[in-house]
Design an enzyme around this catalytic site. Structure first.
Site, PDB file in Angstrom:
ATOM      1  N   GLU A 178      -0.314  -5.533 -18.882  1.00  0.00           N
ATOM      2  CA  GLU A 178       0.622  -5.050 -19.756  1.00  0.00           C
ATOM      3  C   GLU A 178       0.703  -3.818 -19.534  1.00  0.00           C
ATOM      4  O   GLU A 178       1.844  -2.985 -19.452  1.00  0.00           O
ATOM      5  CB  GLU A 178       0.373  -5.299 -21.103  1.00  0.00           C
ATOM      6  CG  GLU A 178       0.528  -6.588 -21.689  1.00  0.00           C
ATOM      7  CD  GLU A 178      -0.765  -7.451 -21.565  1.00  0.00           C
ATOM      8  OE1 GLU A 178      -1.755  -7.187 -20.790  1.00  0.00           O
ATOM      9  OE2 GLU A 178      -1.111  -8.305 -22.553  1.00  0.00           O
ATOM     10  N   GLY A 222      -2.744  -1.413  13.480  1.00  0.00           N
ATOM     11  CA  GLY A 222      -2.258  -2.750  13.209  1.00  0.00           C
ATOM     12  C   GLY A 222      -1.516  -3.278  12.808  1.00  0.00           C
ATOM     13  O   GLY A 222      -0.539  -4.146  13.164  1.00  0.00           O
ATOM     14  N   SER A 223      -1.002  -2.937  11.394  1.00  0.00           N
ATOM     15  CA  SER A 223       0.059  -3.383  10.837  1.00  0.00           C
ATOM     16  C   SER A 223       1.160  -2.789  10.872  1.00  0.00           C
ATOM     17  O   SER A 223       1.294  -1.566  11.048  1.00  0.00           O
ATOM     18  CB  SER A 223      -0.209  -3.596   9.187  1.00  0.00           C
ATOM     19  OG  SER A 223      -0.371  -2.208   8.591  1.00  0.00           O
ATOM     20  N   GLU A 265       0.141  -8.040  11.931  1.00  0.00           N
ATOM     21  CA  GLU A 265      -0.267  -8.592  10.505  1.00  0.00           C
ATOM     22  C   GLU A 265       0.497  -9.050   9.626  1.00  0.00           C
ATOM     23  O   GLU A 265       0.455  -9.072   8.406  1.00  0.00           O
ATOM     24  CB  GLU A 265      -1.110  -7.369  10.150  1.00  0.00           C
ATOM     25  CG  GLU A 265      -2.499  -6.913  11.119  1.00  0.00           C
ATOM     26  CD  GLU A 265      -3.255  -5.750  10.410  1.00  0.00           C
ATOM     27  OE1 GLU A 265      -3.357  -5.949   9.140  1.00  0.00           O
ATOM     28  OE2 GLU A 265      -3.859  -5.184  11.444  1.00  0.00           O
ATOM     29  N   ARG A 290      -2.487   0.899 -10.242  1.00  0.00           N
ATOM     30  CA  ARG A 290      -2.805   0.306  -9.536  1.00  0.00           C
ATOM     31  C   ARG A 290      -4.205  -0.424  -9.806  1.00  0.00           C
ATOM     32  O   ARG A 290      -5.085  -0.113 -10.145  1.00  0.00           O
ATOM     33  CB  ARG A 290      -3.211   1.057  -8.254  1.00  0.00           C
ATOM     34  CG  ARG A 290      -1.846   1.478  -7.461  1.00  0.00           C
ATOM     35  CD  ARG A 290      -0.960   0.559  -6.783  1.00  0.00           C
ATOM     36  NE  ARG A 290       0.196   1.222  -6.278  1.00  0.00           N
ATOM     37  CZ  ARG A 290       0.034   1.400  -4.973  1.00  0.00           C
ATOM     38  NH1 ARG A 290      -0.687   1.054  -4.125  1.00  0.00           N
ATOM     39  NH2 ARG A 290       0.951   2.105  -4.511  1.00  0.00           N
ATOM     40  N   HIS A 325     -11.582   0.992  13.180  1.00  0.00           N
ATOM     41  CA  HIS A 325     -10.780   2.060  12.437  1.00  0.00           C
ATOM     42  C   HIS A 325     -11.305   2.368  11.287  1.00  0.00           C
ATOM     43  O   HIS A 325     -11.907   1.599  10.307  1.00  0.00           O
ATOM     44  CB  HIS A 325      -9.399   1.429  12.271  1.00  0.00           C
ATOM     45  CG  HIS A 325      -8.592   2.118  11.348  1.00  0.00           C
ATOM     46  ND1 HIS A 325      -8.212   3.428  11.482  1.00  0.00           N
ATOM     47  CD2 HIS A 325      -8.224   1.897  10.010  1.00  0.00           C
ATOM     48  CE1 HIS A 325      -7.527   3.967  10.474  1.00  0.00           C
ATOM     49  NE2 HIS A 325      -7.403   3.123   9.510  1.00  0.00           N
ATOM     50  N   CYS A 334     -10.618   4.732   7.462  1.00  0.00           N
ATOM     51  CA  CYS A 334      -9.500   5.607   6.979  1.00  0.00           C
ATOM     52  C   CYS A 334     -10.127   6.682   6.255  1.00  0.00           C
ATOM     53  O   CYS A 334      -9.780   6.799   5.091  1.00  0.00           O
ATOM     54  CB  CYS A 334      -8.437   4.872   6.523  1.00  0.00           C
ATOM     55  SG  CYS A 334      -8.575   3.311   5.900  1.00  0.00           S
ATOM     56  N   HIS A 354       1.106   7.917   4.898  1.00  0.00           N
ATOM     57  CA  HIS A 354       0.941   7.657   3.500  1.00  0.00           C
ATOM     58  C   HIS A 354       2.401   8.428   3.014  1.00  0.00           C
ATOM     59  O   HIS A 354       2.809   8.077   1.618  1.00  0.00           O
ATOM     60  CB  HIS A 354      -0.174   8.530   2.680  1.00  0.00           C
ATOM     61  CG  HIS A 354      -1.513   7.807   3.198  1.00  0.00           C
ATOM     62  ND1 HIS A 354      -2.056   8.366   4.108  1.00  0.00           N
ATOM     63  CD2 HIS A 354      -2.180   6.751   2.499  1.00  0.00           C
ATOM     64  CE1 HIS A 354      -3.291   7.605   4.303  1.00  0.00           C
ATOM     65  NE2 HIS A 354      -3.430   6.667   3.390  1.00  0.00           N
ATOM     66  N   CYS A 358      -3.306   5.460   9.891  1.00  0.00           N
ATOM     67  CA  CYS A 358      -3.683   4.357   9.438  1.00  0.00           C
ATOM     68  C   CYS A 358      -2.634   3.214   9.465  1.00  0.00           C
ATOM     69  O   CYS A 358      -1.617   3.562  10.419  1.00  0.00           O
ATOM     70  CB  CYS A 358      -4.020   4.401   7.848  1.00  0.00           C
ATOM     71  SG  CYS A 358      -4.857   3.158   7.101  1.00  0.00           S
TER      72      CYS A 358
HETATM   73  N1  GLN Z   1      -5.609  -2.895  10.454  1.00  0.00           N
HETATM   74  C1  GLN Z   1      -5.364  -2.431   9.062  1.00  0.00           C
HETATM   75  C2  GLN Z   1      -3.558  -2.202   8.950  1.00  0.00           C
HETATM   76  O1  GLN Z   1      -3.222  -1.719   9.847  1.00  0.00           O
HETATM   77  C3  GLN Z   1      -5.876  -1.506   8.558  1.00  0.00           C
HETATM   78  C4  GLN Z   1      -5.989  -1.085   7.232  1.00  0.00           C
HETATM   79  C5  GLN Z   1      -6.854   0.241   6.791  1.00  0.00           C
HETATM   80  O2  GLN Z   1      -7.521   0.600   7.325  1.00  0.00           O
HETATM   81  N2  GLN Z   1      -6.858   0.293   5.533  1.00  0.00           N
HETATM   82  O3  GLN Z   1      -3.280  -2.444   7.915  1.00  0.00           O
HETATM   83 ZN    ZN Z   2      -6.838   3.079   7.512  1.00  0.00          ZN
END
Ligand code: GLN
Ligand code: ZN
Length: 757
Positions: free
Chosen positions: A16, A432-433, A484, A515, A641, A643, A694, A726
């Site tokens: 909520e 990746g994504s 992804e 979040r 990777h 972050c 970001h 990222c």
């Molecule tokens: N491979 C993931 C992506 O690209 C890595 C995400 C992350 O480092 N939090 O979304």
């Molecule tokens: Zn990352």
């Protein structure tokens, strides 16, 4: 004897608070409605604690965003860049501190991890001219409300030493010079609270960490003042997340009426405390884990309790949760889909409250035999269940040899073996994504609800992969990814395909602000059934001649972002996950994939609170990564990777992971992390992220070029990769295309400058 929790989850069983917060932020609901939701939740949670039979209910544990920010509000420690109205800290100012003020281009306060949990707090800022004054009385008002409603409240505050320890100095400030001033504000609050209640909880988890000399030096005088201010009320000095060790003396000499210990994470220190506990001090024993979803072994907890009672007497004993229940989901009763056997092993916050009462009642001879028996049955069932044990997995894990943690050859030999990849100087890639568009999310939803067939969904995803590859080829990237699109989360995706994992429907915990995350549960031995990613990656590779990078989540990250079984050491669980992912790595190689990335986004999150424990953690964490990545031939290139940019402390361990290539966050800190290389030469290849994903901001070509040139001051040109910070899943396509176009252009310019085009 009193029973209590250190705090209750804030969000409500239907999240909520999240809905109200986000509704308020977009202007969909008025402030009164948000406040009304908060009031409702506070009352509901007091009632839950009372219904469970706890003798005290926590107040002051609720927060609109974060309890550290609430303390900032209490002290009026508003950074000067935020405009303060005469009326003090209203809702909008409070949220601006947390989230920034986009309209006036004022940056939010920084956010960072609360000790070694996945909860993030807002970092207090001290400048030399920061003005302080008591500016929020929410905790006093809430405590009064609780009394009016007939509860017996125990208000909870973040203690001043922890508050200051977790703050940061700006513009040459020294925040410890403000300790007395802050203590005076706390004293005002405590004297008001002191006339309202018997116990006041004051959280000093910093006592379980490496305290700074300033924090240690300021402790005794601060607590002398606070105890005096509290008057006849008793201060309960609460410590959690670890043992007190070298800070035990400070706690014992604090003059507080009570001391709380986390016996889930610091049990072996109990004897040392009992030996030295002053005659006048009450001991609150935290026996119920606030950071997990498992039932407490009540019989075992009772044994501890009885031992403590025999030493100090019932009068000086309190029973509680080990830490706040903030880090546990709300109510197991709402889980309708969990296998009954698994569910019978679990307890969420509501159930944990009851466990504490049962412990107290049994100890004081008030019965609860039925509940005790039920708990014993659950414990026996869990211990004996074949669901938690797989002989094949245990045997394989026990049989892991040092060779299995070792690539066939050292990096320089591998580098030559990988020449067949035929990559240009400064290879470009992504993490990746690619953007998770609403189209992708809708398709996933439909498929989950059974509104889309598996075939249609597969076709949809293949089409996404085709589009993504075409885009990457057009951009001129060198190492491609499949994007992804099939994953909504980098841990859940693997958990769903591995044995030993289960998922809750409502097991949400707060990560930061509004979040929440819903971590998977690891209840049994982990094993892979069938290949998890090979189909998608080989399909993607079939569409292009460029190397396709296989994309996996590493064992440490899967571990850190899950609720982990508490009947086995974390390192052993991590090893099992490592073996499962190792099989996937080998299968990808067998299917012709030449480059494989194993993400360890959470490696630094698993770090223990105390520096002294870091080495042991890093040893097994690095070994788990090596186990995962070492099953392949020299010619297969392994990437990882991570972050974060606070890299300096663990750079040696990252080097020991021995990935051929790592990509790390760097652009936000303007490549400051590269300074770590001044003391230590990272031996393999590295892609320091060249732009911040970001934010939707598109970095210019020249800006990226400058960052790369800066990187080349520290990294030899044969070792430098070019990539964003990222994954791009939270971004939209337009800025993604624009940013990657500039990234490739900057790389081409750099290659020309190095005569390599
Ligand atoms: N491979 C993931 C992506 O690209 C890595 C995400 C992350 O480092 N939090 O979304
Ligand atoms: Zn990352």
């Amino acid at each position: 004897m009193q029973t209590h929790v250190l705090g209750f989850p804030r969000f409500g069983v239907n999240r909520e608070l999240k809905k109200a917060l986000e509704g308020y932020w977009i202007g969909a609901i008025p402030a009164q409605e948000l406040i009304a939701t908060c009031e409702l939740l506070k009352k509901r949670h007091w009632q839950v604690q009372k219904d469970a039979g706890l003798s005290l209910v926590a107040t002051g544990d609720f927060s609109l965003y974060d309890h550290m920010l609430d303390t900032t509000a209490l002290l009026g420690a508003v950074p000067e860049r935020f405009e303060q109205s005469a009326s003090g800290i209203d809702l909008d100012l409070y949220f601006k501190m947390a989230r920034g003020d986009a309209k006036n281009n004022v940056a939010a306060m920084e956010m960072t991890k609360w000790f070694n949990t996945n909860y993030h707090y807002i970092v207090p800022e001290f400048t030399p001219s920061l003005r302080l004054s008591l500016s929020s009385k929410t905790i006093i008002e809430d405590t009064k409300k609780a009394i009016e409603l007939g509860y017996k409240p125990k208000p909870a505050l973040v203690g001043p030493i922890t508050y200051l320890s977790l703050a940061k100095d700006l513009d040459g400030a020294n925040r410890w010079e403000r300790l007395e001033e802050i203590t005076a504000i706390y004293a005002t609050v405590l004297s008001e609270l002191g006339s309202l209640c018997e116990w006041i909880q004051i959280d000093e988890p910093i006592l379980c960490a490496d305290m700074s000399p300033e924090a240690q030096a300021g402790f005794a005088a601060t607590y002398a003042a606070l105890n005096k201010a509290a008057g006849k009320a008793k201060l309960l000095l609460t410590t959690y997340f670890e043992r007190l060790d070298e800070n035990l003396n400070l706690a014992l000499a604090s003059g507080c009426a009570g001391l709380h210990l986390d016996l889930v994470r610091g049990k072996d220190a109990l004897e040392g405390v009992l030996e030295r506990l002053p005659q006048t001090m009450t001991l609150s024993v935290g026996l119920v884990d606030g950071r997990n979803i498992w039932k407490t072994d009540l019989a075992q907890a009772l044994e501890t309790l009885r031992m403590v009672a025999s030493r100090i007497g019932l009068d000086r004993l309190m029973v509680g949760s080990a830490c706040s229940l903030l880090h546990a989901p709300v109510d197991l009763a709402y889980e309708k889909k969990l296998a009954p056997e698994l569910k019978s092993w679990m307890a969420f916050a509501v159930q944990k409250c009851r466990e504490i009462t049962v412990l107290g009642d049994v100890l004081t001879g008030k019965g609860c035999a039925a509940e005790l028996k039920e708990n014993a049955i659950a414990m026996t069932s869990r211990r004996a269940s074949p669901k938690t044990k797989r002989e094949d997995v245990r045997k394989r894990s026990a049989g892991v040899t040092p060779q299995m943690l070792q690539r066939k050859s050292a990096y320089p030999v591998r580098k030559q073996a990988q020449a067949w990849l035929d990559l240009p100087l400064f290879p470009t890639t992504t993490i990746g994504s690619f953007p998770q568009t609403s189209e992708i999310r809708n398709a996933r939803q439909q498929f989950r609800k059974g509104e889309m067939t598996a075939e249609t969904y597969e076709d949809f995803l293949k089409n996404e992969i085709r589009k993504t590859i075409k885009i990457q080829e057009d951009l001129g990237l060198d190492v491609l990814v499949h994007g992804e699109a099939e994953r909504n989360d980098m841990v859940e995706y693997f958990g769903q395909q591995l044995d030993g994992f289960c998922f809750t429907e409502n097991g949400w915990v707060q990560s930061y602000g509004s979040r929440c995350v819903k971590p998977p549960v690891i209840y049994g031995d982990v094993a892979r059934r069938i290949p998890m990613t090979v189909g998608w990656i080989t399909y993607a590779q079939s569409l292009t001649k460029k190397p396709m990078k296989g994309m996996l989540t590493g064992p440490v990250t899967i571990l850190c972002w899950s609720f982990v079984r508490d009947d086995m050491h974390r390192s052993e669980v991590c090893k099992q996950i490592g073996l499962a992912i190792r099989d996937e790595v080998v299968d990808l190689e067998k299917s012709g994939i030449r480059i494989i990335q194993i993400d360890e986004a959470a490696l630094s999150e698993g770090m223990p609170i105390r520096q002294a424990d870091a080495a042991a953690y890093l040893r097994w964490a690095v070994d788990a990564f090596r186990l995962t990545s070492s099953g392949v031939e020299d010619k297969t290139q392994i990437h990882s990777h991570m972050c974060y940019s606070e890299f300096n402390k663990i750079i040696r361990s990252i080097a020991e992971m021995d990935a051929d290539v790592i990509s790390i966050e760097a652009s936000r800190s303007k490549m400051e992390l590269l300074e770590a290389f001044q003391q230590f030469d990272y031996p393999n290849e590295i892609g320091p992220g060249v732009y911040d994903i970001h934010s939707p901001r598109v970095p210019s070509e020249s800006e990226i070029l400058r960052l790369l040139q800066n990187a080349l001051l520290h990294i030899t040109k044969e070792r430098l990769w070019v990539n964003p910070d990222c994954g791009l899943k939270t971004r939209a396509w337009p800025e993604t295309l624009a940013s990657l176009t500039n990234m490739v252009a900057a790389t081409q310019t750099l290659r020309k400058l190095h005569g390599a085009c």
